[in-house]
Design a protein around this motif. Structure first.
Motif, short mmCIF file in Angstrom:
data_model
loop_
_atom_site.label_atom_id
_atom_site.label_comp_id
_atom_site.label_asym_id
_atom_site.label_seq_id
_atom_site.Cartn_x
_atom_site.Cartn_y
_atom_site.Cartn_z
N UNK A 140 46.67 -57.31 -17.64
CA UNK A 140 46.98 -58.20 -18.76
C UNK A 140 48.08 -57.60 -19.64
N UNK A 141 47.97 -56.33 -19.97
CA UNK A 141 48.95 -55.70 -20.85
C UNK A 141 50.32 -55.56 -20.18
N UNK A 142 50.34 -55.33 -18.87
CA UNK A 142 51.61 -55.25 -18.16
C UNK A 142 52.39 -56.55 -18.22
N UNK A 143 51.69 -57.64 -18.44
CA UNK A 143 52.34 -58.96 -18.52
C UNK A 143 52.77 -59.34 -19.93
N UNK A 144 52.58 -58.46 -20.89
CA UNK A 144 53.03 -58.72 -22.27
C UNK A 144 54.50 -58.35 -22.35
N UNK A 161 54.36 -54.58 -24.65
CA UNK A 161 54.06 -53.27 -24.07
C UNK A 161 54.37 -53.23 -22.58
N UNK A 162 54.31 -54.36 -21.92
CA UNK A 162 54.65 -54.40 -20.50
C UNK A 162 56.08 -54.00 -20.23
N UNK A 216 57.43 -39.44 -19.95
CA UNK A 216 58.20 -39.13 -18.75
C UNK A 216 57.28 -38.82 -17.56
N UNK A 217 57.61 -39.43 -16.42
CA UNK A 217 56.85 -39.19 -15.21
C UNK A 217 55.66 -40.10 -14.99
N UNK A 218 55.31 -40.92 -15.98
CA UNK A 218 54.20 -41.85 -15.83
C UNK A 218 54.72 -43.27 -15.71
N UNK A 219 54.22 -43.98 -14.72
CA UNK A 219 54.56 -45.39 -14.59
C UNK A 219 53.90 -46.17 -15.71
N UNK A 220 54.34 -47.39 -15.91
CA UNK A 220 53.73 -48.25 -16.92
C UNK A 220 52.23 -48.41 -16.65
N UNK A 221 51.88 -48.63 -15.41
CA UNK A 221 50.47 -48.81 -15.06
C UNK A 221 49.67 -47.55 -15.35
N UNK A 222 50.17 -46.39 -14.96
CA UNK A 222 49.45 -45.14 -15.19
C UNK A 222 49.32 -44.86 -16.69
#
Length: 117
Positions: free
Chosen positions: A100-104, A40-41, A49-55
């Motif tokens: 954690x999820x950003x690092x997957x 998912x990261x 559209x318009x949302x960063x991965x973090x947001x």
């Protein structure tokens, strides 16, 4: 506490339902309740559209039904836990889960690799 500890239930999570109850991080595994979160990261920033991965991940945790992936049912978190995690989890726990999820970073998943907390 780390996001991994929260995800896998090694630290208490408000509402008592572990992330792994509905989601997996195993790229080859299909889950029936919630989408596979392996990689998912790599994809979260492309989901809306318009949302960063973090947001996207923050919002998906806070309000599980805001971004429901086709093929999955809305309303499960509220039915089981009684509320959205945004009303239950402290901001620090949400931030830890997002990190954690950003690092997957797995590239192949069994059910399309999309997320709908």
């Amino acid at each position: 506490m780390s996001g991994a500890d929260l995800f896998f239930g090694r630290a208490p999570l408000a509402g008592g339902v572990l992330c792994v109850t509905c989601h997996t991080l195993n790229a080859g595994e299909r889950v029936s309740i919630g989408p596979n979160l392996a990689g998912i990261g790599l994809r979260a920033g492309d989901r809306v559209p318009g949302l960063s991965a973090q947001a996207y991940l923050e919002r998906s945790i806070q309000v599980h039904d805001e971004f429901v992936v086709p093929g999955y049912q809305a309303g499960i978190v509220r039915a089981v836990v009684g509320d959205d995690y945004g009303n239950l989890l402290p901001n620090e726990q949400i931030a830890a889960l997002v990190d954690f999820l950003l690092h997957q970073q797995a590239e192949e998943v069994a059910d399309g690799g999309v997320v709908a907390f």
